[in-house]
Write a protein that holds these residues in place. Structure first.
Motif, short mmCIF file in Angstrom:
data_model
loop_
_atom_site.label_atom_id
_atom_site.label_comp_id
_atom_site.label_asym_id
_atom_site.label_seq_id
_atom_site.Cartn_x
_atom_site.Cartn_y
_atom_site.Cartn_z
N ASN A 132 -0.90 -12.31 47.57
CA ASN A 132 0.51 -12.15 47.24
C ASN A 132 1.13 -10.90 47.86
O ASN A 132 2.13 -10.38 47.37
CB ASN A 132 0.70 -12.13 45.72
N ARG A 133 0.52 -10.41 48.92
CA ARG A 133 1.07 -9.24 49.61
C ARG A 133 2.40 -9.60 50.27
O ARG A 133 2.64 -10.75 50.62
CB ARG A 133 0.09 -8.73 50.67
N ARG A 134 3.19 -8.56 50.48
CA ARG A 134 4.44 -8.76 51.21
C ARG A 134 4.16 -8.72 52.71
O ARG A 134 4.64 -7.86 53.45
CB ARG A 134 5.45 -7.67 50.84
N LEU A 135 3.37 -9.67 53.11
CA LEU A 135 2.90 -9.74 54.49
C LEU A 135 2.98 -11.18 54.96
O LEU A 135 2.56 -12.11 54.25
CB LEU A 135 1.45 -9.24 54.58
N VAL A 136 3.51 -11.38 56.15
CA VAL A 136 3.61 -12.71 56.77
C VAL A 136 3.03 -12.62 58.17
O VAL A 136 3.39 -11.73 58.94
CB VAL A 136 5.07 -13.20 56.82
N VAL A 137 2.13 -13.55 58.49
CA VAL A 137 1.50 -13.59 59.81
C VAL A 137 1.85 -14.91 60.48
O VAL A 137 1.68 -15.98 59.88
CB VAL A 137 -0.03 -13.43 59.71
N VAL A 138 2.33 -14.81 61.71
CA VAL A 138 2.73 -15.99 62.48
C VAL A 138 1.87 -16.05 63.73
O VAL A 138 1.91 -15.13 64.55
CB VAL A 138 4.22 -15.94 62.85
N VAL A 187 6.58 -7.56 55.68
CA VAL A 187 6.18 -7.08 57.00
C VAL A 187 5.65 -8.29 57.76
O VAL A 187 4.69 -8.94 57.32
CB VAL A 187 5.12 -5.98 56.91
N VAL A 188 6.27 -8.61 58.88
CA VAL A 188 5.91 -9.80 59.65
C VAL A 188 5.19 -9.37 60.92
O VAL A 188 5.65 -8.46 61.63
CB VAL A 188 7.16 -10.64 60.00
#
Length: 325
Positions: free
Chosen positions: A70-76, A99-100
């Motif tokens: 549930n971190r505020r982290l997005v990986v694309v 943070v993306v």
């Protein structure tokens, strides 16, 4: 836009229904846009998930989501040669507050582009956002053949940023878009309902107009019938004038009776003509009454004409042809 269309739109927007329909359309458009109806595949995925993997990228997405938690982290993860900056721009609204890190394989390394979508990143937190973007992707080139392990390094970097205060702590809150879609559906339903009411009202107005037109046609037929009957009666009066001219002044009881009947008939005809002249065409009852009076006087005129035929002297009567056997 043609002047006719512009005028019609102006007339529509000048009504309460037009303004309400416009407000509902704006509300529906806003709800659809904010709910992600126009999002691309990347933004649509990261709106409710922390990981996006392009088709052809070997990644266990479920395991990757468990790693990020549930971190505020997005990986694309995109295919090689993709435009990373464009992907970052696409997810600006869908991944707001996170943070993306956008990644794609470039030979034996990863090509990365970070975008820290933190509150105030363009003003007071601009420096922290830059640090986060430069730090979150460090050390992942070692695991270029193992994207899941590279993802674990990214999470470690993110945790270091949180501990240093560069990135605010806390879990990512994902707001489901269903309420916005419901709002959009309600707005669209409102527009449809209003259009249905307008359609039903238009049909009802059309039926009323058709009924009024039919009544108008009936009134026109009644007036035509009255005019035709009055014309017949006028011709009968003209014919009686000739009989009266021949019978007037001649001795005989029958002549006097015919003259009195004729004078009374013409007097009533004069009064009837005045009534026809002053008739209101929309008064159906008056039209029917006058038609009945005209028919009645026409019958009387026929009777008077038959009675007056016997008052003519033999010399003035039409000659009869005698058949010889």
């Amino acid at each position: 836009m043609k002047p006719t269309v512009r005028r019609r739109l102006g007339d529509l927007l000048g009504t309460s229904f037009g303004r309400a329909a416009l407000a509902c359309a704006v509300l529906a458009g806003w709800a659809l846009w904010s709910g992600g109806a126009l999002d691309g595949p990347v933004a649509r995925q990261v709106r409710t998930s922390s990981v996006y993997a392009a088709p052809g990228v070997d990644l266990d997405r479920a395991a990757a989501e468990r790693v990020i938690g549930n971190r505020r982290l997005v990986v694309v993860l995109l295919e090689p040669g993709a435009n990373l900056r464009d992907a970052c721009d696409q997810v600006e609204r869908a991944a707001a507050g996170t943070v993306v890190l956008v990644m794609s394989r470039d030979g034996d390394d990863y090509d990365t582009y970070g975008c820290a979508l933190l509150p105030g990143r363009k003003k007071k937190n601009f420096g922290r956002a830059v640090v986060a973007e430069m730090t979150v992707g460090r050390g992942i080139d070692t695991f270029v053949d193992r994207p899941l392990e590279a993802l674990k390094v990214v999470t470690v970097n993110y945790d270091l940023l949180v501990k240093s205060g560069t990135v605010p702590d806390g879990a990512r809150t994902i707001s489901p878009s269903l309420p916005r879609y419901l709002l959009a559906a309600a707005a669209i339903a409102g527009v449809i309902a209003a259009a249905t009411v307008l359609y039903v009202g238009g049909r009802r107005a059309g039926r009323l107009a058709a009924t009024r037109r039919s009544r108008h046609d009936e009134q026109a037929d009644d007036r035509s019938a009255l005019s035709a009957a009055a014309a017949v009666l006028a011709q009968q009066i003209i014919d009686l004038d000739q009989q009266y001219a021949l019978a007037d002044g001649r001795p005989g009881r029958t002549n006097r009776q015919f003259c009195r009947s004729y004078l009374k008939l013409t007097s009533e005809y004069t009064a009837l003509f005045d009534g026809i002249t002053a008739l209101d065409g929309d008064d159906e009852t008056a039209v029917r009454e006058l038609t009945e009076r005209v028919d009645s006087l026409s019958l009387r005129a026929r009777s008077v004409a038959e009675a007056g035929t016997g008052t003519l002297p033999a010399a003035d009567r039409p000659a009869r042809r005698v058949r010889r056997g």
